[in-house]
Design an enzyme around this catalytic site. Structure first.
Site, PDB file in Angstrom:
ATOM      1  N   ILE A 232       0.869  -1.173   0.000  1.00  0.00           N
ATOM      2  CA  ILE A 232       0.000   0.000   0.000  1.00  0.00           C
ATOM      3  C   ILE A 232       0.908   1.226   0.000  1.00  0.00           C
ATOM      4  O   ILE A 232       1.852   1.311   0.792  1.00  0.00           O
ATOM      5  CB  ILE A 232      -0.959  -0.011   1.213  1.00  0.00           C
ATOM      6  CG1 ILE A 232      -1.840   1.250   1.215  1.00  0.00           C
ATOM      7  CG2 ILE A 232      -0.216  -0.151   2.518  1.00  0.00           C
ATOM      8  CD1 ILE A 232      -2.898   1.241   2.324  1.00  0.00           C
ATOM      9  N   SER A 233       0.665   2.146  -0.901  1.00  0.00           N
ATOM     10  CA  SER A 233       1.555   3.294  -1.076  1.00  0.00           C
ATOM     11  C   SER A 233       1.518   4.224   0.123  1.00  0.00           C
ATOM     12  O   SER A 233       0.560   4.238   0.907  1.00  0.00           O
ATOM     13  CB  SER A 233       1.172   4.077  -2.342  1.00  0.00           C
ATOM     14  OG  SER A 233       1.283   3.265  -3.490  1.00  0.00           O
TER      15      SER A 233
END
Length: 382
Positions: A230-231
Site C-alpha cells: 500500500i503506497s
C-alpha cells in the site's frame, strides 16, 4: 450465697493484658462485639457471634439480656485490637444499622471489603470500619471507564489513546488520527484541500493487516501480500493532486493496480466514477472486502491485465498507475481524453514519477517529477 469469682482473681485490665501476651487469638466471648458486628482487626473468619448464649462475657457476668436488648458494651476494652502494646488504635463498635448482624450469611470482615481500595475519608460516629458500598463503587466506576490498570492507591492508569478520545471515535477510528496524518502529508508538500480532506476521510487502517494497523497512519508503505504494498499517504496525495492540477473535472478516473483498495477509496472522494483494475485475484477479492463496509457507490473494480486498460469505458479524465514499468503502455496513453493527465512511476531500479498530458489528438507532453519507489508493472493475470 455469693462466691468470689474464680476466673478473674486479678483486675480485669491485668487479665486481658496477660491473655493478649500469651495467645493472640481471643476467646469466643470476646471475639464478637455485643452489637454483633465483628471488628476488622480482630476477626479471622465469618463465624457468627454468640449472642444470648449465657456464657460469661468479658466482665465475668452471664448475659441475661435477650437479642432485642443487646447494647454496646460500656467497657473501654470491648472491641480492642488483639495486638499487644496498643500498636493500633482500638476499634469502636459499629451501631446497629451501619453493619449487618454477625449471624447474617453474607457478613464479611471489613478488611476484605476492597483489596487495594482506599478507605473513605468520611467519619461516622462510632464507626471504625470502612462503609460497605463506597470502596467497591469507586472500583466499579474505574472499570466502567476504559480498560486500564488500577494501582494500590486506587488511581486508574488510562492509556494515552483514551485520554485523547473524541466523540467521533477512539484510537484508530478517531477523526483526529486521520486529520494528523493529513497534516503530515500537507507538510510534505501536498496543498490541494480536496486531496487532504479525502485523506482525512478514508480509514487507512481498514486496508492493512491487523498486525500493521498501529502503523496505518504513518507515512510509510506497508506490505499487503503477494509482493505488493500500500503506497505511502504522501505519495497517494501527490499523485492525486497532480491529476487535479490540470483544472479538468475528474468525471472518470482509471487506476491500474487496485491492491488493497485504499487509493481507489481516496480517488472516489474527488472523482465522480473510479475504475480500478487488479491482476492478482486474491488482492482483487481483498479490495472488494475492504471497500464493502464503506459502501462507496462510485468505485468499480475489475479483475484483469492493467496494461490493457478499459477501452470500453475510455476516454478517461485521469489515469493513475500504481506500479513502475520501463515505459508507459501505449494502450493507456491512447485512453486519455484530450486535456487529461496520466501519472505513473517509470524506471527500473531508479524510478521517476512522470506526468503525461494529452494536449491534442496525437500530441502528448511528458514531465519528470520526483524520485519514487514502486513495485514493478507486470502483464497478465494470476
Amino acid at each position: 450465697m455469693t462466691t468470689s469469682p474464680k476466673r478473674f482473681p486479678l483486675p480485669l485490665a491485668e487479665v486481658m493484658t496477660r491473655r493478649q501476651r500469651k495467645a493472640p487469638v481471643l476467646d469466643k466471648a470476646s471475639r464478637a462485639s455485643p452489637a454483633g458486628a465483628p471488628p476488622a482487626a480482630m476477626t479471622r473468619g465469618t463465624a457468627p457471634a454468640n449472642q444470648g448464649n449465657g456464657k460469661p462475657t468479658a466482665n465475668g457476668s452471664a448475659s441475661a439480656a435477650t437479642h432485642n436488648s443487646l447494647r454496646a458494651a460500656s467497657t473501654p476494652l470491648a472491641g480492642a485490637s488483639a495486638r499487644p502494646g496498643g500498636a493500633h488504635a482500638p476499634h469502636s463498635v459499629v451501631p446497629k444499622g451501619l453493619a449487618r448482624p454477625a449471624s447474617a450469611p453474607h457478613a464479611q470482615p471489613a478488611s476484605h471489603i476492597a483489596k487495594g481500595a482506599p478507605r473513605p475519608a468520611a467519619k461516622v460516629s462510632g464507626a471504625g470500619v470502612a462503609q460497605k458500598g463506597s470502596a467497591p463503587g469507586a472500583k466499579s466506576a474505574v472499570r466502567s471507564a476504559m480498560p486500564g490498570k488500577v494501582s494500590t492507591g486506587g488511581t486508574a492508569r488510562v492509556g494515552t489513546s483514551t485520554l485523547g478520545s473524541l466523540p467521533d471515535g477512539i484510537g484508530l477510528t478517531s477523526d483526529r488520527v486521520r486529520a494528523r496524518m493529513a497534516e503530515r502529508v500537507a507538510a510534505s508538500g501536498v496543498k490541494h484541500p480536496g486531496v487532504l480532506a479525502a485523506l482525512a476521510t478514508v480509514p487507512r487502517h481498514g486496508f492493512v493487516d491487523a498486525a500493521l494497523a498501529n502503523q496505518a497512519y504513518e507515512d510509510a508503505a506497508l506490505p499487503i501480500g503477494h509482493g505488493q504494498t500500500i503506497s505511502k499517504p504522501s505519495v497517494v496525495g501527490r499523485m492525486i493532486e497532480l491529476l487535479l492540477g490540470g483544472g479538468r473535472p475528474l468525471e472518470k478516473v482509471l487506476e491500474i493496480g487496485t491492491g488493497c483498495g485504499y487509493q481507489a477509496a481516496v480517488l472516489s472522494c474527488v472523482a465522480r466514477d473510479v475504475y480500478s483494475i487488479e491482476r492478482v485475484r486474491p488482492l482483487h477479492e481483498r479490495a472488494k472486502a475492504n471497500l464493502r463496509p464503506l459502501r462507496v457507490p462510485n468505485i468499480r473494480l475489475h479483475y484483469g491485465d492493467g496494461r490493457l486498460g478499459l477501452p470500453a469505458v475510455a476516454p478517461f479524465d485521469g489515469i493513475v498507475i500504481a506500479a513502475a514499468g520501463l515505459e508507459i503502455p501505449d494502450a493507456l496513453i491512447d485512453q486519455l481524453a484530450v486535456g487529461a493527465r496520466l501519472i505513473a512511476p517509470v524506471g527500473g531500479e531508479q524510478q521517476i514519477l512522470t506526468l503525461i498530458e494529452r494536449i491534442g489528438a496525437r500530441q502528448w507532453r511528458e514531465t519528470q517529477l520526483d524520485r519514487v519507489l514502486f513495485v514493478p508493472l507486470k502483464s497478465g493475470i494470476i
